[in-house]
Design a protein around this motif. Sequence first.
Motif, PDB file in Angstrom:
ATOM      1  N   GLN A   1     -73.992  39.444  55.323  1.00  0.00           N
ATOM      2  CA  GLN A   1     -73.344  40.737  55.147  1.00  0.00           C
ATOM      3  C   GLN A   1     -72.590  40.765  53.821  1.00  0.00           C
ATOM      4  O   GLN A   1     -71.840  39.838  53.509  1.00  0.00           O
TER       5      GLN A   1
ATOM      6  N   TRP B   1     -62.876  38.139  51.586  1.00  0.00           N
ATOM      7  CA  TRP B   1     -62.302  39.361  52.134  1.00  0.00           C
ATOM      8  C   TRP B   1     -61.036  39.728  51.373  1.00  0.00           C
ATOM      9  O   TRP B   1     -60.433  38.901  50.683  1.00  0.00           O
TER      10      TRP B   1
ATOM     11  N   ARG C   1     -67.570  33.190  52.460  1.00  0.00           N
ATOM     12  CA  ARG C   1     -66.823  34.234  53.162  1.00  0.00           C
ATOM     13  C   ARG C   1     -65.731  34.726  52.222  1.00  0.00           C
ATOM     14  O   ARG C   1     -64.948  33.923  51.698  1.00  0.00           O
TER      15      ARG C   1
ATOM     16  N   LYS D   1     -70.077  44.874  54.304  1.00  0.00           N
ATOM     17  CA  LYS D   1     -70.477  45.390  55.620  1.00  0.00           C
ATOM     18  C   LYS D   1     -71.902  45.941  55.630  1.00  0.00           C
ATOM     19  O   LYS D   1     -72.259  46.748  56.488  1.00  0.00           O
TER      20      LYS D   1
ATOM     21  N   GLU E   1     -57.195  41.506  51.836  1.00  0.00           N
ATOM     22  CA  GLU E   1     -56.148  41.823  52.803  1.00  0.00           C
ATOM     23  C   GLU E   1     -55.265  42.881  52.162  1.00  0.00           C
ATOM     24  O   GLU E   1     -54.612  42.625  51.144  1.00  0.00           O
TER      25      GLU E   1
ATOM     26  N   LYS F   1     -57.317  43.336  57.189  1.00  0.00           N
ATOM     27  CA  LYS F   1     -58.446  42.624  56.603  1.00  0.00           C
ATOM     28  C   LYS F   1     -59.604  43.567  56.315  1.00  0.00           C
ATOM     29  O   LYS F   1     -59.966  44.404  57.149  1.00  0.00           O
ATOM     30  N   GLN F   2     -60.180  43.443  55.122  1.00  0.00           N
ATOM     31  CA  GLN F   2     -61.371  44.195  54.740  1.00  0.00           C
ATOM     32  C   GLN F   2     -62.418  43.200  54.244  1.00  0.00           C
ATOM     33  O   GLN F   2     -62.248  42.580  53.191  1.00  0.00           O
ATOM     34  N   ASP F   3     -63.493  43.047  55.005  1.00  0.00           N
ATOM     35  CA  ASP F   3     -64.506  42.048  54.681  1.00  0.00           C
ATOM     36  C   ASP F   3     -65.259  42.411  53.410  1.00  0.00           C
ATOM     37  O   ASP F   3     -65.654  43.563  53.205  1.00  0.00           O
ATOM     38  N   LEU F   4     -65.461  41.415  52.560  1.00  0.00           N
ATOM     39  CA  LEU F   4     -66.317  41.559  51.386  1.00  0.00           C
ATOM     40  C   LEU F   4     -67.668  40.902  51.618  1.00  0.00           C
ATOM     41  O   LEU F   4     -68.705  41.472  51.302  1.00  0.00           O
ATOM     42  N   SER F   5     -67.658  39.681  52.155  1.00  0.00           N
ATOM     43  CA  SER F   5     -68.926  38.978  52.343  1.00  0.00           C
ATOM     44  C   SER F   5     -68.826  37.975  53.477  1.00  0.00           C
ATOM     45  O   SER F   5     -67.762  37.427  53.764  1.00  0.00           O
ATOM     46  N   ASP F   6     -69.966  37.760  54.117  1.00  0.00           N
ATOM     47  CA  ASP F   6     -70.154  36.667  55.075  1.00  0.00           C
ATOM     48  C   ASP F   6     -71.610  36.258  54.925  1.00  0.00           C
ATOM     49  O   ASP F   6     -72.504  36.834  55.539  1.00  0.00           O
TER      50      ASP F   6
END
Length: 228
Positions: free
Chosen positions: A85, A58, A56, A88, A60, A65-70
């Motif tokens: 992801q 992201w 995970r 996104k 900040e 928060k801006q997601d990079l990976s999950d």
Amino acid sequence: MGKNRYWIFITFSLAIIAVLAAASWWWLTRPLSPEQILQNLPRQMVQLQSYEFQNRAWLEVDGKKQDLSDLQGVKVGQDVHLQGQLLKTPLDYYQVKGKIYLKDPYGRWQQMPPPQAGSQDLIEILLSSWGLLDWGQGLKATDQITEAKVAGVNCYRITTTPRITNPYLNQAFGQFKGTLWLDQKEGKLYRVMLTGTHQKNPGVKIFINLDFRRHNQINQPLKPPVIP
């Protein structure tokens, strides 16, 4: 030897054997020191034949928060499967026997060219997150060592200010803070958390978390997808 002396001798011998067995068991199962674990970690990670992991990451930006990976991943030998992801966007990615397969937005598998040496591709950074740290630095006097459990396993939790080996992350984010969770008995790496602050814009921070499971417990090889 009289009967009483014989039984005393037997009882004493059994007691000595029990003490030696207990001492041997303690010696074999005693917790490793954090110094030993960090010293052995690079070799152990290279020698691992398989494991599952979750990544995970992201950004900040000014508190948002801006997601990079999950991503969920499996690594068997040199082969990897990633799914989840990325920025996104759904990702399904295989790297098997040096070949890369990627599912496109239409659900079709495509074979991709391998990344170049020294690539700063985000997937390559995520795949090698555990290797971002310079393990040769050892423990420092400022490092904090506590104990915590991960998935029911007794771990050392080491909070440190590690050196980062990735030049892109070094250039952009400079000094990182890191926390590692390491199995006390076998030295297995269970979790890594990295945090960095952008050098030119302190309002931007990056977070990379990596969890490991099922160390050397995956026996089936990864099979690449079939491309019609």
